[in-house]
Design a protein around this motif. Structure first.
Motif, short mmCIF file in Angstrom:
data_model
loop_
_atom_site.label_atom_id
_atom_site.label_comp_id
_atom_site.label_asym_id
_atom_site.label_seq_id
_atom_site.Cartn_x
_atom_site.Cartn_y
_atom_site.Cartn_z
N VAL A 7 0.94 -1.27 -0.11
CA VAL A 7 0.01 -0.03 -0.01
C VAL A 7 0.90 1.24 0.00
CG1 VAL A 7 -1.70 1.27 1.28
CG2 VAL A 7 -1.90 -1.11 1.19
N ALA A 8 2.05 1.21 0.97
CA ALA A 8 2.87 2.47 0.87
C ALA A 8 3.54 2.68 -0.49
CB ALA A 8 3.78 2.19 2.18
N ASP A 9 3.84 1.49 -0.99
CA ASP A 9 4.59 1.72 -2.35
C ASP A 9 3.45 2.12 -3.45
OD1 ASP A 9 6.84 0.74 -1.25
OD2 ASP A 9 6.55 -1.31 -2.24
N PHE A 10 2.40 1.85 -3.47
CA PHE A 10 1.24 2.29 -4.46
C PHE A 10 1.09 4.10 -4.14
CE2 PHE A 10 -2.92 3.67 -4.68
CZ PHE A 10 -3.20 3.57 -6.40
N PHE A 11 0.97 4.18 -2.91
CA PHE A 11 0.52 5.61 -2.69
C PHE A 11 1.79 6.43 -2.78
CE2 PHE A 11 -3.28 3.99 -0.82
CZ PHE A 11 -4.39 4.89 -1.39
N GLY A 12 3.01 5.92 -2.74
CA GLY A 12 4.07 6.51 -2.50
C GLY A 12 4.57 7.10 -4.07
N ARG A 13 3.87 6.77 -5.02
CA ARG A 13 3.68 7.37 -6.60
C ARG A 13 2.97 8.86 -6.68
NH1 ARG A 13 0.88 2.19 -9.44
NH2 ARG A 13 2.04 0.58 -8.54
N TYR A 14 2.52 9.30 -5.60
CA TYR A 14 1.73 10.29 -5.54
C TYR A 14 1.96 11.51 -4.83
CZ TYR A 14 -1.34 6.73 -8.24
OH TYR A 14 -1.69 5.96 -9.18
N PRO A 15 1.65 12.69 -5.04
CA PRO A 15 2.14 13.60 -4.41
C PRO A 15 1.81 13.68 -2.91
CG PRO A 15 0.75 14.53 -6.42
CD PRO A 15 0.61 13.11 -6.04
N GLU A 16 2.59 14.17 -1.93
CA GLU A 16 2.62 14.31 -0.54
C GLU A 16 2.25 15.82 0.09
OE1 GLU A 16 5.43 12.17 2.16
OE2 GLU A 16 6.15 14.36 2.23
N ARG A 17 1.28 15.75 0.72
CA ARG A 17 1.05 17.00 1.25
C ARG A 17 1.01 17.03 2.91
NH1 ARG A 17 -4.69 18.94 -0.98
NH2 ARG A 17 -4.21 20.78 0.49
N THR A 18 1.26 18.16 3.65
CA THR A 18 1.16 18.31 5.08
C THR A 18 -0.02 19.10 5.31
OG1 THR A 18 3.53 18.02 5.20
CG2 THR A 18 2.49 19.03 7.24
N PHE A 19 -0.88 18.72 6.34
CA PHE A 19 -1.94 19.24 6.85
C PHE A 19 -1.60 19.67 8.50
CE2 PHE A 19 -3.78 16.93 3.20
CZ PHE A 19 -4.51 17.94 2.68
N HIS A 20 -1.95 20.66 8.64
CA HIS A 20 -1.95 21.40 10.07
C HIS A 20 -3.10 20.97 10.73
CE1 HIS A 20 1.67 23.59 9.12
NE2 HIS A 20 0.76 24.15 8.14
N LYS A 21 -2.92 20.55 12.13
CA LYS A 21 -4.03 20.15 13.06
C LYS A 21 -4.98 21.08 12.73
CE LYS A 21 -5.00 19.43 17.92
NZ LYS A 21 -4.67 19.53 19.44
N GLY A 22 -6.32 20.52 12.74
CA GLY A 22 -7.46 21.20 12.41
C GLY A 22 -7.75 21.65 11.15
N GLU A 23 -7.05 21.35 10.26
CA GLU A 23 -7.40 21.66 8.85
C GLU A 23 -7.87 20.54 8.05
OE1 GLU A 23 -4.61 22.99 4.79
OE2 GLU A 23 -3.43 22.36 6.72
N LEU A 24 -8.94 21.01 7.34
CA LEU A 24 -9.84 20.06 6.65
C LEU A 24 -9.33 19.45 5.36
CD1 LEU A 24 -13.41 21.83 6.61
CD2 LEU A 24 -12.67 19.85 7.96
N ILE A 25 -9.43 18.30 5.25
CA ILE A 25 -8.91 17.52 4.26
C ILE A 25 -9.92 17.21 3.24
CG2 ILE A 25 -7.82 15.33 3.30
CD1 ILE A 25 -6.63 15.23 6.50
N ALA A 26 -11.20 17.06 3.63
CA ALA A 26 -12.35 16.85 2.77
C ALA A 26 -13.40 17.32 3.50
CB ALA A 26 -12.45 15.48 2.05
N ARG A 27 -14.31 17.94 2.73
CA ARG A 27 -15.65 18.43 3.34
C ARG A 27 -16.95 17.63 2.99
NH1 ARG A 27 -15.77 24.03 4.74
NH2 ARG A 27 -13.48 24.84 4.30
N ALA A 28 -17.79 17.58 3.83
CA ALA A 28 -19.18 17.03 3.81
C ALA A 28 -19.66 17.59 2.60
CB ALA A 28 -20.12 17.03 5.16
N GLU A 29 -20.33 16.65 1.96
CA GLU A 29 -21.33 16.97 0.62
C GLU A 29 -20.66 17.42 -0.50
OE1 GLU A 29 -24.12 15.86 1.40
OE2 GLU A 29 -23.89 15.49 3.39
N GLU A 30 -19.49 17.29 -0.42
CA GLU A 30 -18.55 17.78 -1.71
C GLU A 30 -17.58 16.50 -2.05
OE1 GLU A 30 -15.90 21.03 -0.96
OE2 GLU A 30 -17.63 22.48 -0.52
N ALA A 31 -17.51 16.12 -3.33
CA ALA A 31 -16.80 15.08 -3.92
C ALA A 31 -15.17 15.26 -3.26
CB ALA A 31 -16.71 14.88 -5.20
N PRO A 32 -14.56 14.26 -2.75
CA PRO A 32 -13.32 14.32 -2.10
C PRO A 32 -12.40 14.49 -3.70
CG PRO A 32 -14.43 12.86 -1.01
CD PRO A 32 -15.18 13.01 -1.97
N SER A 33 -11.30 15.21 -3.48
CA SER A 33 -10.35 15.29 -4.74
C SER A 33 -9.60 13.96 -5.11
CB SER A 33 -9.31 16.32 -4.57
OG SER A 33 -8.66 16.21 -3.23
#
Length: 214
Positions: A7-33
């Motif tokens: 699993v780590a190797d598969f996702f390792g092909r894609y971009p990495e982002r850092t989110f701060h504590k309390g930051e939204l990654i995906a919102r309700a009622e919206e399609a995730p990216s």
């Protein structure tokens, strides 16, 4: 190859982002990216009640990827996903993640096993919500957090990296109710509070209290 490494190797092909504590990654009622994979940190999945309270329904830790119901079934996403701590996330297109599962049945089986463990926890939580009082709900959340995230200490304690104030979001209880019950547990010597979170001195004792509360 180890499943987690696959699993780590598969996702390792894609971009990495850092989110701060309390930051939204995906919102309700919206399609995730895309499908998100946790490299470091924890992510809370929560809903907001009609009265405006946030209720945490799940917490993901490193190695988890989400939201798979949306990715696999094209069902609407009704939840918010928020970084509980600073979190390092990799994001893959949903179609790529689903194809990866189709091509790797062992990974899919592992995901299914984890889903069933999660469903068992949800059913137990429902039982406490329907049949228990506020105290039993909080005790259940404390035990669940200790079992999932507790870090064993040299003296036998468990350090749960969740602060007292956050247990209100996990149990759907008011802060005053949480504080009152936590004070009772502290008085019994079952828990204490540290800068790192909540320290459980006697998990068996907390479990016995839950049994008495039901």
């Amino acid at each position: 190859m180890d499943i987690q490494q696959q699993v780590a190797d598969f996702f390792g092909r894609y971009p990495e982002r850092t989110f701060h504590k309390g930051e939204l990654i995906a919102r309700a009622e919206e399609a995730p990216s895309g499908v998100f994979y946790i490299v470091e940190g924890r992510v809370s999945q929560y809903d907001i009640t009609p009265t405006g309270n946030e209720v945490v329904v799940n917490v993901f830790k490193p190695g988890a990827f989400f939201p798979m119901s949306w990715a696999m079934n094209n069902t609407p996403n009704h939840y918010f996903f928020e970084a509980s701590t600073q979190a390092v996330i990799r994001e893959a297109p949903a179609a790529d993640a689903v194809q990866f599962l189709r091509e790797n049945p062992a990974v899919t089986y592992d995901l299914l096993a984890r889903v069933y463990r999660g469903v068992d926890g949800v059913l137990r939580r429902m039982a406490h919500l329907m049949g228990g009082d506020a105290k039993s709900r909080l005790l259940f959340e404390l035990i669940n957090a200790a079992q999932r995230f507790g870090e064993a200490q040299p003296n036998g304690d468990l350090l749960v990296p969740i602060k007292e104030s956050d247990f209100g979001r996990h149990s759907g209880l008011a802060r005053e109710t949480v504080n009152r019950t936590m004070q009772q547990l502290k008085a019994k010597g079952l828990i204490s509070v540290s800068r790192g979170g909540t320290v459980v001195h006697d998990l068996h004792g907390v479990e016995e209290l839950l049994g008495q509360a039901l």
